[in-house]
Motif scaffolding. Structure first.
Motif, mmCIF file in Angstrom:
data_model
loop_
_atom_site.group_PDB
_atom_site.id
_atom_site.type_symbol
_atom_site.label_atom_id
_atom_site.label_comp_id
_atom_site.label_asym_id
_atom_site.label_seq_id
_atom_site.Cartn_x
_atom_site.Cartn_y
_atom_site.Cartn_z
ATOM 1 N N VAL A 1 0.839 -1.184 0.000
ATOM 2 C CA VAL A 1 0.000 0.000 0.000
ATOM 3 C C VAL A 1 0.876 1.237 0.000
ATOM 4 C CG1 VAL A 1 -1.739 1.296 1.270
ATOM 5 C CG2 VAL A 1 -1.820 -1.193 1.255
ATOM 6 N N PRO A 2 0.656 2.184 -0.932
ATOM 7 C CA PRO A 2 1.475 3.391 -0.970
ATOM 8 C C PRO A 2 1.281 4.242 0.273
ATOM 9 C CG PRO A 2 0.199 3.106 -3.002
ATOM 10 C CD PRO A 2 -0.308 2.107 -2.024
ATOM 11 N N GLU A 3 2.194 5.162 0.453
ATOM 12 C CA GLU A 3 2.084 6.111 1.552
ATOM 13 C C GLU A 3 0.764 6.860 1.449
ATOM 14 O OE1 GLU A 3 4.599 9.964 3.245
ATOM 15 O OE2 GLU A 3 5.222 8.871 1.451
ATOM 16 N N ARG A 4 0.173 7.161 2.606
ATOM 17 C CA ARG A 4 -1.090 7.880 2.589
ATOM 18 C C ARG A 4 -0.925 9.219 1.883
ATOM 19 N NH1 ARG A 4 -2.102 7.061 8.879
ATOM 20 N NH2 ARG A 4 -2.371 4.807 8.867
ATOM 21 N N PRO A 5 -1.858 9.552 0.949
ATOM 22 C CA PRO A 5 -1.704 10.784 0.197
ATOM 23 C C PRO A 5 -2.192 12.012 0.939
ATOM 24 C CG PRO A 5 -3.548 9.536 -0.635
ATOM 25 C CD PRO A 5 -2.904 8.696 0.421
ATOM 26 N N TYR A 6 -2.702 11.861 2.127
ATOM 27 C CA TYR A 6 -3.156 13.027 2.874
ATOM 28 C C TYR A 6 -2.969 12.729 4.345
ATOM 29 C CZ TYR A 6 -5.864 17.275 3.688
ATOM 30 O OH TYR A 6 -6.264 18.531 4.036
ATOM 31 N N ALA A 7 -2.233 13.581 5.015
ATOM 32 C CA ALA A 7 -1.997 13.359 6.438
ATOM 33 C C ALA A 7 -3.270 13.600 7.228
ATOM 34 C CB ALA A 7 -0.909 14.304 6.928
ATOM 35 N N ILE B 1 0.319 13.237 -2.679
ATOM 36 C CA ILE B 1 0.535 12.978 -1.263
ATOM 37 C C ILE B 1 0.750 14.335 -0.612
ATOM 38 C CG2 ILE B 1 2.093 11.954 0.432
ATOM 39 C CD1 ILE B 1 2.667 9.752 -1.631
ATOM 40 N N ARG B 2 0.003 14.597 0.447
ATOM 41 C CA ARG B 2 -0.030 15.955 0.997
ATOM 42 C C ARG B 2 0.526 16.017 2.408
ATOM 43 N NH1 ARG B 2 -3.276 19.152 -2.345
ATOM 44 N NH2 ARG B 2 -4.519 17.931 -3.832
ATOM 45 N N GLU B 3 0.984 17.199 2.754
ATOM 46 C CA GLU B 3 1.410 17.468 4.120
ATOM 47 C C GLU B 3 0.178 17.688 4.997
ATOM 48 O OE1 GLU B 3 3.813 20.902 3.650
ATOM 49 O OE2 GLU B 3 5.451 19.839 2.628
ATOM 50 N N ASN C 1 1.070 10.895 -6.094
ATOM 51 C CA ASN C 1 0.558 9.719 -5.404
ATOM 52 C C ASN C 1 0.503 8.541 -6.377
ATOM 53 O OD1 ASN C 1 -0.878 7.814 -3.918
ATOM 54 N ND2 ASN C 1 -2.850 8.820 -4.256
ATOM 55 N N PRO C 2 1.300 7.493 -6.177
ATOM 56 C CA PRO C 2 1.305 6.364 -7.119
ATOM 57 C C PRO C 2 0.013 5.554 -7.092
ATOM 58 C CG PRO C 2 2.670 5.866 -5.211
ATOM 59 C CD PRO C 2 2.294 7.310 -5.094
#
Length: 342
Positions: A2-8, A130-132, A141-142
């Motif tokens: 699973v890719p890194e979350r695109p929104y914190a 992917i957001r801060e 975001n992949p």
């Protein structure tokens, strides 16, 4: 993987606690004058509700007294679902972190059989960036519009956990980076693949629909409409300053007619495209209609009448930031629908 979350996830807000199990002690407000009679006169295929339910300011409207936001987030759904006009709710928390099967099951167990959920897709598949924590885009975001990822992290858990209480799966596509707006046709191809997966699953639930909500009007092309039509998905009307007024969005629905209605009344147009925080400050504690929007209400009333009149389901969820108080907005819209049917 699973890719890194695109929104914190927001730092505050118990809405994002992992454990969705109910807690005792929250009771609904006493019967609102005329609400039960009003609900009985509404079409059975119309389901209205709010965006989440964790607001202390709804004391006296939805809750019998003041409760903390954390307590309401964890244990308020059952009381919410006892309100006669609330037959759906939007599970917006899943945008920040995908919900598990167990979380969906816990929600489904707290509502009556006729209740249906609107489930917002996670940013994992619906945001190009992917957001801060503040929302600023950091990198591509992949997982954006990835059909397999959408199935594993969103569609399958919602279908399995909610079962017949699944109402609408909403892919709210976050605003695109400016450099991507010239690549809409390529993105529509990816979107179509994701929608095929989602609509196949939705067909297994009797009242479930799949809808796409966008934040860039550049999406609204014949190719976009064709992708919705070919996959059996629909367009989610969005009342949001980034989009044209909903009256100008209606040609999309007409091209898909006859079909269901999914509408998310998000933000009062006076606050502009980035006005959520200002609207929160203006409207908190969300216990009054501060900025009534009769024009939007009138358009929605007509669209609801046409949709349910054709035997199709209608899901309408309203945010506090639309007019100031989502419960009061639902009541006003319900009264308009009843008046139009007489």
């Amino acid at each position: 993987m699973v890719p890194e979350r695109p929104y914190a996830e927001p730092r505050s807000g118990s809405l994002f606690d992992d454990d969705a199990a109910p807690e005792p002690g929250i009771r609904p407000a006493g019967p609102e004058a005329g609400a039960e009679a009003l609900a009985a006169e509404l079409p059975a295929s119309l389901r209205m509700g709010t965006s989440s339910w964790h607001f202390p300011g709804w004391a006296g409207l939805v809750w019998d007294r003041l409760y903390s936001e954390k307590h309401l987030s964890r244990a308020g759904l059952s009381a919410y679902a006892q309100h006669p006009l609330f037959r759906t709710v939007s599970l917006d928390r899943g945008f920040y972190r995908p919900l598990t099967v167990a979380q969906h099951v816990a929600y489904a167990e707290q509502v009556p059989d006729g209740f249906r959920f609107v489930v917002k897709a996670p940013a994992l598949v619906s945001d190009a960036l992917i957001r801060e924590s503040g929302g600023k885009g950091r990198t591509a975001n992949p997982g954006f519009l990835d059909a397999d990822l959408a199935w594993r992290e969103y569609v399958a858990p919602a279908r399995r956990g909610l079962g017949p209480k699944l109402g609408a799966l909403v892919f709210q596509i976050s605003p695109l980076p400016g450099r991507w707006l010239g690549e809409i046709d390529r993105l529509i191809d990816r979107l179509e693949g994701m929608l095929r997966v989602a609509t196949m699953a939705a067909n297994e639930s009797p009242d479930a629909v799949v809808a796409v909500e966008v934040r860039n009007p550049e999406w609204l092309t014949p190719a976009f409409v064709a992708a919705l039509k070919d996959t059996g998905a629909t367009y989610c009307l969005s009342v949001h300053p980034k989009m044209p007024p909903i009256a100008q969005q209606l040609p999309i629905l007409r091209a898909l007619w006859p079909g269901p209605l999914v509408c998310r009344w998000n933000l009062n147009l006076k606050h502009g495209a980035f006005g959520y925080e200002q609207a929160r400050d203006d409207y908190s504690p969300f216990d009054a209609l501060v900025d009534p929007d009769p024009d939007t209400r009138a358009v929605l009333t007509r669209v609801i009448a046409g949709t349910v009149g054709a035997g199709r389901p209608a899901y309408v969820t309203i945010n506090n930031k639309a007019e100031g108080s989502a419960p009061l907005s639902v009541r006003a819209l319900a009264e308009a629908v009843r008046a139009a049917s007489r």
